[in-house]
Scaffold this active site. Structure first.
Site, PDB file in Angstrom:
ATOM      1  CG  ASP A   1      -2.940   3.621   4.489  1.00 32.58           C
ATOM      2  OD1 ASP A   1      -3.991   3.454   5.148  1.00 32.58           O
ATOM      3  OD2 ASP A   1      -2.724   3.058   3.396  1.00 32.58           O
TER       4      ASP A   1
ATOM      5  CD1 TRP B   1      -2.252  -2.158   1.747  1.00 42.31           C
ATOM      6  CD2 TRP B   1      -3.024  -1.124  -0.074  1.00 42.31           C
ATOM      7  NE1 TRP B   1      -3.301  -2.899   1.253  1.00 42.31           N
ATOM      8  CE2 TRP B   1      -3.784  -2.295   0.142  1.00 42.31           C
ATOM      9  CE3 TRP B   1      -3.335  -0.320  -1.175  1.00 42.31           C
ATOM     10  CZ2 TRP B   1      -4.836  -2.674  -0.709  1.00 42.31           C
ATOM     11  CZ3 TRP B   1      -4.378  -0.699  -2.009  1.00 42.31           C
ATOM     12  CH2 TRP B   1      -5.121  -1.868  -1.773  1.00 42.31           C
TER      13      TRP B   1
ATOM     14  CE  LYS C   1      -9.006  -3.004   3.300  1.00 39.32           C
ATOM     15  NZ  LYS C   1      -7.747  -2.389   3.022  1.00 39.32           N
TER      16      LYS C   1
END
Ligand SMILES: *Cc1c(COP(=O)(O)O)cnc(C)c1O
Length: 370
Positions: free
Chosen positions: A180, A109, A204
């Site tokens: 993040d 990511w 998530k």
């Protein structure tokens, strides 16, 4: 919910969108046709009407109290997922700044975030864990953040590799720390005053897909150029109480219920962290005690509380593992297509019975196939 519907529910180890607390789903079901006092579904009423304004204010205040968040920070509900933040952050904090943004790369990511940031300005990757296939996080002596960087960016939990920072990276006071936190938001207490900006897509660990929480230190709201498209300008969202345009009303409503569940049923983020440590230990203990059969991907000091990643001796055994696990109601553990292997995601909403059952299954499977 009817007994048959709940009985069919599996232990859902999906990486995202992921498990939600059953009690939250049940409340949503009860209120779906008619939200109390609104005479209609939450999906059917104005975002500016009292019913929804109460919902979004409660979601914000519950998150603020869970995080002990001071008024120095704006808390925004945005759309576009984590992916839009890859661009929105450099658009606001890097574009035309004459500065360089520095990134720590510990997985997939972070890499995507770098690719987007490069479109906005100068980017320097200060540390890249690729040589060891993203199995660890750097220690402070591995990198040196410049005092004049536009910001330091990292991903607190790399969902695909299952690699998590145990604490915040070192960052000078003059440099905004940006995280993040998509896959570990609310998994433990956060020292929010260390951050300039922290964001998480909800799907998530915090709610359904469709809403992203961005927490932005108020002084940073002023950095975005007037030329930015209105939606990309953080201060527009802050000024309008996340109502610059229509917010994702239903995801905000569910996220608010998850926050309430964390506060009222779990007892806050310290209690949640304790449970998450217990849950992940059940699985890591099996990896350690059966290390001739299971190979854990993350180095022990970087093991994620949320995503437990490992491989088996070969692909046939991996396929067999997934199939037999599914027969035992242990579902959705296939590793990300980019890395393969097995990934058991055990977010906040996963009850301890999930990893407990999986740990027993893993021991048994190793015994029979090792
Ligand atoms: C899932 C995930 C993303 C991407 O989220 P989207 O909402 O699909 O854009 C980004 N970062 C992390 C850490 C993630 O887990």
């Amino acid at each position: 919910m009817s007994a048959s519907a709940t009985q069919q529910r599996v232990f859902n180890f999906s990486a995202g969108p992921a498990a939600l607390p059953l009690s939250v789903l049940q409340q949503v079901q009860e209120e779906l046709l008619c939200f109390p006092g609104a005479g209609a579904s939450v999906m059917e009423v104005s975002h500016r009407g009292k019913a929804f304004v109460d919902i979004i204010e409660d979601a914000e205040s519950t998150l603020r109290s869970l995080l002990n968040l001071s008024d120095d920070y704006a808390l925004l509900f945005l759309q576009g997922g984590a992916a839009l933040q890859f661009s929105m952050i450099p658009a606001n904090l890097l574009r035309d700044s004459g500065k360089t943004a520095q990134y720590l790369l510990t997985g997939s990511w972070g890499k995507k975030a770098v690719a987007e940031a490069k479109k906005e300005g100068d980017v320097e990757v200060l540390y890249d864990a690729k040589d060891s296939n993203y199995d660890h996080v750097p220690s402070p002596s591995d990198y040196q953040v410049s005092d004049s960087a536009a910001y330091l960016y990292y991903c607190s939990n790399e969902t695909i590799q299952g690699v998590q920072f145990a604490s915040e990276p070192e960052c000078p006071d003059s440099v905004p720390l940006v995280s993040d936190a998509s896959s570990d938001f609310l998994c433990r207490p956060l020292p929010m005053d260390k951050y300039g900006l922290l964001y998480a897509c909800a799907q998530k660990n915090a709610g359904p897909a469709g809403v992203t929480v961005a927490i932005v230190r108020r002084d940073l709201l002023e950095r975005g150029s007037e030329q930015l498209p209105g939606y990309l300008q953080y201060r527009n969202h802050a000024a309008g109480g996340s109502m610059w345009n229509t917010p994702p009303t239903f995801p905000v409503y569910v996220l608010g219920k998850v926050a309430r569940w964390l506060a009222d049923d779990i007892g806050g983020l310290e209690a949640m962290e304790k449970q998450n440590q217990e849950k992940s230990k059940l699985l890591y203990d099996v990896l350690d005690s059966h290390s001739d059969f299971y190979h854990g991907h993350a180095k022990p000091e970087a093991r994620s509380l949320m995503n437990v990643t490992f491989t088996l001796p070969n692909d046939e055994l991996q396929a067999k593992f997934l199939a037999e696990a599914a027969e035992n109601n242990l579902a959705n553990m296939k590793g990300h297509r980019s890395v393969g292997g097995i990934r058991a995601s055990i977010y906040n909403a996963m009850p301890i019975e999930g990893p407990r059952t999986l740990a027993e299954f893993m021991k048994d499977f190793a015994l029979k196939n090792g």
